[in-house]
Every structure is written in C-alpha cells, then in structure tokens.
Design an enzyme around this catalytic site. Structure first.
Site, PDB file in Angstrom:
ATOM      1  N   ASP A   1      70.603  48.088  45.298  1.00  0.00           N
ATOM      2  CA  ASP A   1      71.469  47.193  46.090  1.00  0.00           C
ATOM      3  C   ASP A   1      72.894  47.745  46.202  1.00  0.00           C
ATOM      4  O   ASP A   1      73.846  46.995  46.420  1.00  0.00           O
ATOM      5  CB  ASP A   1      71.522  45.770  45.483  1.00  0.00           C
TER       6      ASP A   1
ATOM      7  N   HIS B   1      69.786  42.349  52.013  1.00  0.00           N
ATOM      8  CA  HIS B   1      69.929  41.678  50.720  1.00  0.00           C
ATOM      9  C   HIS B   1      70.681  40.363  50.939  1.00  0.00           C
ATOM     10  O   HIS B   1      71.721  40.341  51.613  1.00  0.00           O
ATOM     11  CB  HIS B   1      70.687  42.569  49.732  1.00  0.00           C
TER      12      HIS B   1
ATOM     13  N   ASN C   1      67.827  48.330  53.876  1.00  0.00           N
ATOM     14  CA  ASN C   1      67.446  47.123  53.130  1.00  0.00           C
ATOM     15  C   ASN C   1      68.338  45.968  53.568  1.00  0.00           C
ATOM     16  O   ASN C   1      69.497  46.176  53.943  1.00  0.00           O
ATOM     17  CB  ASN C   1      67.623  47.348  51.625  1.00  0.00           C
TER      18      ASN C   1
ATOM     19  N   SER D   1      73.768  41.079  53.513  1.00  0.00           N
ATOM     20  CA  SER D   1      74.223  42.455  53.680  1.00  0.00           C
ATOM     21  C   SER D   1      73.059  43.326  54.142  1.00  0.00           C
ATOM     22  O   SER D   1      71.926  43.148  53.676  1.00  0.00           O
ATOM     23  CB  SER D   1      74.728  43.027  52.352  1.00  0.00           C
TER      24      SER D   1
HETATM   25  C1  GAR Z   1      65.066  37.697  52.577  1.00  0.00           C
HETATM   26  O1  GAR Z   1      65.986  36.647  52.394  1.00  0.00           O
HETATM   27  C2  GAR Z   1      65.654  38.999  52.107  1.00  0.00           C
HETATM   28  O2  GAR Z   1      67.041  39.094  52.295  1.00  0.00           O
HETATM   29  C3  GAR Z   1      65.307  38.962  50.653  1.00  0.00           C
HETATM   30  O3  GAR Z   1      64.016  38.428  50.600  1.00  0.00           O
HETATM   31  C4  GAR Z   1      63.875  37.505  51.670  1.00  0.00           C
HETATM   32  C5  GAR Z   1      62.564  37.792  52.371  1.00  0.00           C
HETATM   33  O4  GAR Z   1      62.238  36.800  53.297  1.00  0.00           O
HETATM   34  N1  GAR Z   1      65.373  40.256  50.070  1.00  0.00           N
HETATM   35  C6  GAR Z   1      65.729  40.481  48.808  1.00  0.00           C
HETATM   36  O5  GAR Z   1      66.007  39.606  48.023  1.00  0.00           O
HETATM   37  C7  GAR Z   1      65.760  41.949  48.411  1.00  0.00           C
HETATM   38  N2  GAR Z   1      66.358  42.113  47.131  1.00  0.00           N
HETATM   39  P1  GAR Z   1      61.136  37.071  54.396  1.00  0.00           P
HETATM   40  O6  GAR Z   1      59.898  37.629  53.662  1.00  0.00           O
HETATM   41  O7  GAR Z   1      60.843  35.746  55.018  1.00  0.00           O
HETATM   42  O8  GAR Z   1      61.693  38.060  55.365  1.00  0.00           O
END
Ligand code: GAR
Length: 215
Positions: free
Chosen positions: A149, A113, A111, A140
């Site tokens: 997480d 985060h 994952n 991370s």
């Molecule tokens: C990313 O910033 C990722 O780190 C976050 O969602 C976004 C997705 O962007 N993930 C989380 O918050 C997980 N808890 P994307 O769809 O453009 O890749």
C-alpha cells in the site's frame, strides 16, 4: 489494452471497470478476471457479462502443509500472461504479493485502496476511520510496488465521514468514489497520459509529485 482484473470478493470495482470499457470511456477490454478464492462473488458477476474468468485458488498451493506462495504466484502469473494482459488491475484483491511478483509487472500493476494513503494502510480501513472519529476518509489509486500500500500514488478522492455513519453507509460512499476514480486512472494509463517512468510517474509529461485530487 487487455486488462487482467484480480479480485477476492464481490467484484463491484471490476464491474465498474468492465462498464467503462464497454462504454468506451476506457480504451481497453477486460481480458480476464482472476480470483484467488473460489467463493469470490465477482466471478459469477463477470461470467454473467460474458467475461473470461479463472480461479487460482491460493489454498490449493501447499508445500509440506504450508502455503506455497511462490507456486501460487507462478500460477497467477501464468494466467495473467496467457490472457495477454498489458495491465494488471488489483480490484479488491486481498493477497499480499511478493517483491518478485510485483517486479514482474513493474509499472503495469495498479491497486485501489480504501483510504487516503499513507493513512490507514492494510485492512479494515472503514472501521479504523470510524473508531478514530475522523471527519474525512477516502480512496487512493497507486502503482503497486513491493512496499505494501506504499507504491507511488496517482489519484485520491476524499470522502466525508458524516454524523451517524456506520460501516455500511461509509463503505457505500467510498465505493461510489472508487467506481469513478479507478476507471479514470486506467484511462490515463491506457492512453499513455500516465507513465511509470522507472518509478517516477508522470502525468501529461509532468512529474506526479502529489496525487491528483478528485473532489
Ligand atoms: C474495495 O473497497 C477496495 O478498495 C478494497 O476492497 C474493496 C473491494 O470491493 N481493497 C482493499 O482493501 C485492498 N487492500 P469490490 O470487490 O466490490 O470491488
């Protein structure tokens, strides 16, 4: 190695990973992009690249008017397994997964985060960092365990919070680091440099006692 990339939104990390596969930076291919909501913009973006896609719509899984998480996760696992994926990559996948599901892909699910874990687990990390007046934010990448997480950290990239930052500017700076760090970690895993080792991960044969810092 075939990858299953799970998304809920725009899928920009998925695109960065697909690019890294195509350029040969990662010795892998995106076997399937799976979204849990039909509105995920990343599905059309993946299709435009010719990638296989499917939607496992979590709202379609109900029992007696309540969300049926087990049925949803069974369908998700069936799609992942049918794709032949050896690694499950959560890339902006916004569903909490059960311990059973996580155990099925133990050591084979990553994952990303948007925070320097263990700080700011959960949602709205950029807003919380701005509200707290922090000077440093970050990204991370970790193995997924039943601890939300909270799985073993692999790598982190700090991101400065600059005067005048807002949600858009900070999130753009975080995303830019995500597109570097996630393909890097996937490459370590696909080449066998990174090993799960029953929950005590190693990198190049050495215990990963602290995440690798990407500055
Ligand atoms: C990313 O910033 C990722 O780190 C976050 O969602 C976004 C997705 O962007 N993930 C989380 O918050 C997980 N808890 P994307 O769809 O453009 O890749």
């Amino acid at each position: 190695m075939p990858l299953a990339v799970l998304i809920s939104g725009a899928g920009s990390n998925m695109l960065a990973i697909a690019d890294a596969c195509r350029s040969g930076q990662i010795n892998a291919r995106v076997a399937l992009v799976i979204a849990d909501v039909p509105t995920a913009g990343g599905i059309a973006r993946a299709q435009a690249l010719g990638l296989g896609t499917t939607v496992v719509d979590r709202r379609a899984f109900q029992s007696a008017g309540k969300p049926d998480r087990a049925a949803f996760e069974n369908a998700l696992a069936a799609a992942i397994d049918a794709s032949g994926a050896g690694l499950v990559v959560l890339a902006g996948f916004m569903r909490v997964l059960s311990g059973n599901f996580v155990a099925r892909y133990s050591g084979r699910m990553l994952n990303i985060h948007p925070s320097l874990l263990p700080r700011y687990k959960g949602l709205d990390t950029h807003a919380r960092v701005l509200a707290a007046g922090d000077h440093e934010h970050g990204v991370s990448v970790h193995f997924v365990t039943a601890d939300l997480d909270g799985g073993p950290l692999i790598a982190q990239a700090p991101v400065p919070v600059l005067p005048g930052d807002n949600l858009a500017s900070l999130s753009a700076r975080v995303h830019a680091r995500e597109y570097i760090i996630y393909p890097m970690v996937i490459e370590w895993l696909t080449r066998g440099r990174l090993q799960w080792n029953l929950g005590s991960p190693t990198l190049d044969g050495k215990p990963l006692t602290a995440p690798v810092l990407l500055r």
